[in-house]
Motif scaffolding. Structure first.
Motif, PDB file in Angstrom:
ATOM      1  N   GLN A   1       2.695   8.853   7.160  1.00  0.00           N
ATOM      2  CA  GLN A   1       1.329   8.588   6.697  1.00  0.00           C
ATOM      3  C   GLN A   1       1.343   8.037   5.286  1.00  0.00           C
ATOM      4  N   VAL A   2       0.414   7.131   5.025  1.00  0.00           N
ATOM      5  CA  VAL A   2       0.194   6.594   3.686  1.00  0.00           C
ATOM      6  C   VAL A   2      -1.268   6.838   3.353  1.00  0.00           C
ATOM      7  N   GLN A   3      -1.509   7.451   2.224  1.00  0.00           N
ATOM      8  CA  GLN A   3      -2.876   7.663   1.770  1.00  0.00           C
ATOM      9  C   GLN A   3      -3.172   6.660   0.659  1.00  0.00           C
ATOM     10  N   LEU A   4      -4.332   6.044   0.744  1.00  0.00           N
ATOM     11  CA  LEU A   4      -4.731   5.018  -0.221  1.00  0.00           C
ATOM     12  C   LEU A   4      -6.060   5.408  -0.851  1.00  0.00           C
ATOM     13  N   VAL A   5      -6.127   5.354  -2.157  1.00  0.00           N
ATOM     14  CA  VAL A   5      -7.351   5.697  -2.870  1.00  0.00           C
ATOM     15  C   VAL A   5      -7.682   4.577  -3.842  1.00  0.00           C
ATOM     16  N   GLU A   6      -8.822   3.942  -3.635  1.00  0.00           N
ATOM     17  CA  GLU A   6      -9.266   2.858  -4.501  1.00  0.00           C
ATOM     18  C   GLU A   6     -10.091   3.405  -5.658  1.00  0.00           C
ATOM     19  N   SER A   7     -10.098   2.664  -6.740  1.00  0.00           N
ATOM     20  CA  SER A   7     -10.943   2.979  -7.881  1.00  0.00           C
ATOM     21  C   SER A   7     -11.200   1.706  -8.655  1.00  0.00           C
ATOM     22  N   GLY A   8     -12.172   1.781  -9.567  1.00  0.00           N
ATOM     23  CA  GLY A   8     -12.433   0.640 -10.429  1.00  0.00           C
ATOM     24  C   GLY A   8     -13.663  -0.165 -10.080  1.00  0.00           C
TER      25      GLY A   8
ATOM     26  N   SER B   1      -8.087  -0.765  -8.595  1.00  0.00           N
ATOM     27  CA  SER B   1      -6.769  -0.151  -8.417  1.00  0.00           C
ATOM     28  C   SER B   1      -6.726   0.564  -7.080  1.00  0.00           C
ATOM     29  N   CYS B   2      -5.534   0.630  -6.522  1.00  0.00           N
ATOM     30  CA  CYS B   2      -5.338   1.369  -5.279  1.00  0.00           C
ATOM     31  C   CYS B   2      -4.056   2.176  -5.435  1.00  0.00           C
ATOM     32  N   ALA B   3      -4.210   3.487  -5.475  1.00  0.00           N
ATOM     33  CA  ALA B   3      -3.066   4.377  -5.602  1.00  0.00           C
ATOM     34  C   ALA B   3      -2.627   4.845  -4.229  1.00  0.00           C
ATOM     35  N   ALA B   4      -1.345   4.734  -3.967  1.00  0.00           N
ATOM     36  CA  ALA B   4      -0.802   5.111  -2.663  1.00  0.00           C
ATOM     37  C   ALA B   4       0.060   6.352  -2.776  1.00  0.00           C
ATOM     38  N   SER B   5       0.031   7.149  -1.755  1.00  0.00           N
ATOM     39  CA  SER B   5       0.900   8.326  -1.675  1.00  0.00           C
ATOM     40  C   SER B   5       1.359   8.479  -0.231  1.00  0.00           C
ATOM     41  N   GLY B   6       2.421   9.255  -0.076  1.00  0.00           N
ATOM     42  CA  GLY B   6       2.939   9.449   1.269  1.00  0.00           C
ATOM     43  C   GLY B   6       4.284   8.777   1.412  1.00  0.00           C
ATOM     44  N   ARG B   7       4.397   7.919   2.383  1.00  0.00           N
ATOM     45  CA  ARG B   7       5.658   7.258   2.639  1.00  0.00           C
ATOM     46  C   ARG B   7       6.015   6.277   1.530  1.00  0.00           C
ATOM     47  N   THR B   8       7.224   5.796   1.570  1.00  0.00           N
ATOM     48  CA  THR B   8       7.738   4.942   0.512  1.00  0.00           C
ATOM     49  C   THR B   8       6.848   3.719   0.342  1.00  0.00           C
ATOM     50  N   PHE B   9       6.171   3.674  -0.774  1.00  0.00           N
ATOM     51  CA  PHE B   9       5.204   2.616  -1.070  1.00  0.00           C
ATOM     52  C   PHE B   9       5.838   1.248  -1.028  1.00  0.00           C
TER      53      PHE B   9
ATOM     54  N   MET C   1       0.879  -4.939   0.955  1.00  0.00           N
ATOM     55  CA  MET C   1      -0.417  -4.364   0.604  1.00  0.00           C
ATOM     56  C   MET C   1      -1.465  -5.458   0.524  1.00  0.00           C
ATOM     57  N   GLY C   2      -2.697  -5.074   0.732  1.00  0.00           N
ATOM     58  CA  GLY C   2      -3.746  -6.085   0.677  1.00  0.00           C
ATOM     59  C   GLY C   2      -5.089  -5.520   0.277  1.00  0.00           C
TER      60      GLY C   2
ATOM     61  N   ASN D   1       3.296   3.219  -7.703  1.00  0.00           N
ATOM     62  CA  ASN D   1       2.707   3.260  -6.353  1.00  0.00           C
ATOM     63  C   ASN D   1       1.262   2.764  -6.359  1.00  0.00           C
ATOM     64  N   THR D   2       1.036   1.675  -7.041  1.00  0.00           N
ATOM     65  CA  THR D   2      -0.324   1.186  -7.236  1.00  0.00           C
ATOM     66  C   THR D   2      -0.381  -0.332  -7.089  1.00  0.00           C
ATOM     67  N   ILE D   3      -1.452  -0.794  -6.483  1.00  0.00           N
ATOM     68  CA  ILE D   3      -1.732  -2.225  -6.499  1.00  0.00           C
ATOM     69  C   ILE D   3      -3.060  -2.449  -7.217  1.00  0.00           C
ATOM     70  N   TYR D   4      -3.260  -3.677  -7.641  1.00  0.00           N
ATOM     71  CA  TYR D   4      -4.432  -4.018  -8.417  1.00  0.00           C
ATOM     72  C   TYR D   4      -5.072  -5.289  -7.878  1.00  0.00           C
ATOM     73  N   LEU D   5      -6.360  -5.416  -8.136  1.00  0.00           N
ATOM     74  CA  LEU D   5      -7.050  -6.674  -7.880  1.00  0.00           C
ATOM     75  C   LEU D   5      -7.875  -6.976  -9.120  1.00  0.00           C
ATOM     76  N   GLN D   6      -7.417  -7.937  -9.887  1.00  0.00           N
ATOM     77  CA  GLN D   6      -8.153  -8.393 -11.059  1.00  0.00           C
ATOM     78  C   GLN D   6      -9.147  -9.434 -10.598  1.00  0.00           C
TER      79      GLN D   6
END
Length: 124
Positions: A1-8, A21-29, A34-35, A78-83
């Motif tokens: 499982q991968v958990q994704l939490v967006e913010s911003g 921002s999207c912080a991921a947890s769980g399996r190897t990020f 990612m999208g 373990n984070t992706i971003y969208l500027q």
């Protein structure tokens, strides 16, 4: 499982900027492409941007978002971003982070894992 939490997300005037921002947890990020997707009121969810597991390649919707939006990732965090720059009222939508082990799946509009979404509202 991968958990994704967006913010911003938030409310911004036209012409302004936001960084999601999207912080991921769980399996190897770093194993996942990612999208970002978005869904405006009354419309179907649409692809915005994707990035490969290494961050070496990025992809954007054909609508020409690349000039205003930039996707990036930090595997150490373990984070992706969208500027998002030069925002327009038509950018108003719920923005979702997504992950899949197959990049083509993201580019086709799907994903194995989804975040809950973050609201972006651009006022005119």
């Amino acid at each position: 499982q991968v958990q994704l939490v967006e913010s911003g997300g938030g409310l911004v005037q036209a012409g302004g900027s936001l960084r999601l921002s999207c912080a991921a947890s769980g399996r190897t990020f770093s194993n996942y492409a990612m999208g970002w997707f978005r869904q405006a009121p009354g419309k179907e969810r649409e692809f915005v941007a994707a990035i490969t597991w290494s961050g070496g390649s990025t992809y954007y919707a054909n609508s020409g978002l690349q000039g205003r939006f930039t996707i990036s990732r930090d595997n150490a965090k373990n984070t992706i971003y969208l500027q998002m720059n030069s925002l327009k009222p038509e950018d108003t939508a719920v923005y979702y982070c997504a992950a899949d082990s197959v990049l083509r799946t993201l580019l086709g509009g799907g994903a194995h894992y989804w975040g809950q979404g973050t609201q972006v509202t651009v006022s005119s």
